[in-house]
Design a protein around this motif. Structure first.
Motif, short mmCIF file in Angstrom:
data_model
loop_
_atom_site.label_atom_id
_atom_site.label_comp_id
_atom_site.label_asym_id
_atom_site.label_seq_id
_atom_site.Cartn_x
_atom_site.Cartn_y
_atom_site.Cartn_z
N GLU A 22 4.96 21.23 14.31
CA GLU A 22 5.78 20.03 14.19
C GLU A 22 5.39 19.18 13.00
N LYS A 23 4.25 19.49 12.37
CA LYS A 23 3.81 18.77 11.17
C LYS A 23 4.32 19.43 9.89
N PHE A 24 4.91 20.61 10.01
CA PHE A 24 5.47 21.29 8.84
C PHE A 24 6.70 20.52 8.37
N TYR A 25 6.73 20.16 7.10
CA TYR A 25 7.90 19.49 6.56
C TYR A 25 9.09 20.43 6.63
N GLY A 26 10.18 19.97 7.24
CA GLY A 26 11.36 20.80 7.41
C GLY A 26 11.52 21.33 8.82
N VAL A 27 10.51 21.12 9.68
CA VAL A 27 10.60 21.50 11.09
C VAL A 27 10.87 20.24 11.90
N GLY A 28 12.10 20.10 12.37
CA GLY A 28 12.47 18.94 13.17
C GLY A 28 12.11 19.12 14.63
N GLY A 80 17.82 31.78 11.32
CA GLY A 80 18.80 31.87 10.24
C GLY A 80 18.16 31.74 8.87
N LYS A 81 18.86 31.07 7.95
CA LYS A 81 18.35 30.92 6.58
C LYS A 81 17.02 30.20 6.54
N SER A 82 16.80 29.29 7.48
CA SER A 82 15.53 28.55 7.50
C SER A 82 14.35 29.47 7.78
N GLY A 83 14.62 30.61 8.40
CA GLY A 83 13.54 31.53 8.72
C GLY A 83 12.77 31.98 7.49
N SER A 84 13.49 32.23 6.39
CA SER A 84 12.82 32.63 5.14
C SER A 84 11.93 31.51 4.62
N TYR A 85 12.43 30.27 4.74
CA TYR A 85 11.63 29.11 4.32
C TYR A 85 10.33 29.03 5.11
N TYR A 86 10.42 29.16 6.44
CA TYR A 86 9.23 29.08 7.28
C TYR A 86 8.26 30.20 6.95
N TYR A 87 8.80 31.40 6.71
CA TYR A 87 7.96 32.55 6.40
C TYR A 87 7.12 32.30 5.15
N HIS A 88 7.74 31.70 4.15
CA HIS A 88 7.03 31.52 2.88
C HIS A 88 6.11 30.30 2.89
N THR A 118 0.83 -1.20 0.00
CA THR A 118 0.00 0.00 0.00
C THR A 118 0.87 1.25 0.00
N ALA A 119 0.29 2.33 -0.54
CA ALA A 119 0.97 3.63 -0.59
C ALA A 119 -0.02 4.70 -0.18
N SER A 120 0.51 5.78 0.35
CA SER A 120 -0.30 6.96 0.66
C SER A 120 0.12 8.09 -0.26
N ALA A 121 -0.76 9.07 -0.42
CA ALA A 121 -0.46 10.16 -1.35
C ALA A 121 -0.99 11.48 -0.83
N GLY A 122 -0.27 12.54 -1.17
CA GLY A 122 -0.72 13.90 -0.90
C GLY A 122 -0.78 14.66 -2.21
N ILE A 123 -1.79 15.49 -2.37
CA ILE A 123 -1.99 16.21 -3.62
C ILE A 123 -2.22 17.69 -3.32
N SER A 124 -1.48 18.55 -3.99
CA SER A 124 -1.71 19.98 -3.84
C SER A 124 -0.98 20.74 -4.94
N VAL A 125 -0.74 22.03 -4.69
CA VAL A 125 -0.21 22.91 -5.74
C VAL A 125 1.31 23.01 -5.73
N ASN A 126 1.96 22.48 -4.68
CA ASN A 126 3.41 22.50 -4.65
C ASN A 126 3.94 21.33 -3.83
N LYS A 127 5.25 21.14 -3.86
CA LYS A 127 5.87 19.98 -3.23
C LYS A 127 5.71 20.00 -1.71
N PHE A 128 5.86 21.17 -1.10
CA PHE A 128 5.73 21.26 0.35
C PHE A 128 4.36 20.79 0.81
N LEU A 129 3.31 21.32 0.19
CA LEU A 129 1.95 20.97 0.61
C LEU A 129 1.63 19.51 0.31
#
Length: 365
Positions: A183-189, A220-228, A141-152
């Motif tokens: 904590e569910k945001f991809y990229g937030v460890g 730091g640099k990740s701040g811009s990523y989180y902002y967007h 089995t596989a799961s899938a996510g669908i949206s307008v960009n890779k992050f979502l």
């Protein structure tokens, strides 16, 4: 919500507990049981079945800890040739729908289906078809996510696991992200999430209150990523051919290494293996890194970069020994690794089509 980007249809497909599921499929006696793929005595868990996860067993967890959490845990040795074989079958299914496939690992990939080979308008339908095909042809089995960009799409694929899918429709992005725990945001460890908690940031709506300047100062640099991304903005395209950035070999030992002669023997073996792997793929690199994991799981890495490419196992060994001399501790060693980076592989520009698709063509789930 006024979206400041072109609309694409991105699917993130993620196999469910892939290695463990393969083992349970190939050996019916393991079905329904708590299993871990990985070394029982000295290694770490490579993958855990959902039955094992209920007890807190996770990938990258030391096997000893996993056994303590789940005393009836069954350890199964990994069979990477088998996993690669099945992964290749799954990717062939992807390519029936689009050539814009970006594999992240053996068990997950992004697909851009804005334009697809079958002319299917609904990205939801494509995801359902792909998941059905995977199950019919592999039994997994596989799961899938669908949206307008890779992050979502990545975030969405985790919501209805296992064996489910989730679409984040363009007009629901804002409300979805505002209520999403950070904590569910991809990229937030884990470490970053805990830092956010101390700052009173628990959900997307809290994160959204912070200015770009504040987030950059705090993260730091990740701040811009989180902002967007909290605003639904993530412009990274699906890259069909990911450029390999490093080649590595490493070994976890059944008994801790205690003296230099043991280290030299293992470094020589690793150097030969690394050379063979690089030679097989016609790859050279200018930077060599030694990785040491001690008995207490503390980690040390050190690199040397040179103008000319490393080109022989002798060079890898000589440099590895020099790096070994720079180690900060004389403690028992449980793992050694060598890796080469700054490779001679050149990045190829990829052309991917981005079209503005009316929102109505997204099918709601």
């Amino acid at each position: 919500m006024d979206l400041p980007f072109q609309i694409r249809k991105i699917i993130h497909v993620d196999m469910d507990a892939f290695y463990a599921s393969v083992e349970q499929h190939d050996n019916p006696a393991l079905k329904g049981k708590a299993i871990a793929v990985g070394g029982q005595h000295r290694g770490v868990v490579a993958a855990a079945s959902y039955e094992a996860r209920k007890y807190g067993v996770r990938s990258a967890m030391p096997s000893k800890t996993a056994k303590e959490k789940c005393p009836h845990l069954i350890f199964v040795p990994p069979r990477f040739p088998r996993y690669k074989e099945i992964s290749a079958k799954i990717r062939e299914i992807f390519y029936e729908y689009t050539d814009l496939v970006e594999p992240l690992s053996l068990d997950e990939a992004y697909l851009d289906v804005t334009e697809n080979k079958k002319g299917i308008e609904s990205a939801n339908q494509i995801a359902r078809d792909i998941r059905r095909r995977i199950f019919e042809e592999t039994g997994l089995t596989a799961s899938a996510g669908i949206s307008v960009n890779k992050f979502l799409a990545k975030v969405a694929s985790d919501i209805n696991k296992p064996n489910g899918q989730k679409t984040i429709h363009p007009d629901r992005i804002e409300s979805f992200l505002e209520e999403l725990p950070v904590e569910k945001f991809y990229g937030v460890g884990k470490v970053t999430a805990n830092k956010m908690f101390t700052l009173g940031i628990f959900k997307g709506k809290d994160l959204k209150k912070k200015t770009l300047e504040e987030l950059t100062r705090l993260f730091g640099k990740s701040g811009s990523y989180y902002y967007h991304v909290v605003r639904g903005v993530h412009n990274s395209e699906v890259k069909p051919h990911r450029i390999q950035k490093s080649v590595a070999v490493e070994r976890t030992f059944s008994e801790d290494l205690m003296d230099d002669q043991q280290i030299n023997d293992k470094l020589e073996s690793l150097s030969q293996e690394l050379h063979q792997r690089l030679q097989k793929n016609n790859i050279l690199g200018r930077s060599l890194t030694l990785k040491i994991k001690y008995k207490d799981f503390s980690l040390f890495t050190r690199s040397i970069t040179q103008e000319e490419y490393f080109n022989s196992p002798v060079k890898y060994l000589e440099t590895g020994k020099k790096l070994w001399e720079l180690r900060p501790f004389d403690k028992p060693v449980r793992l050694l690794g060598l890796s080469v980076s700054q490779l001679n592989t050149e990045e190829k520009k990829q052309v991917s089509v981005q079209l503005k698709i009316p929102f109505k063509e997204f099918e709601r789930d």
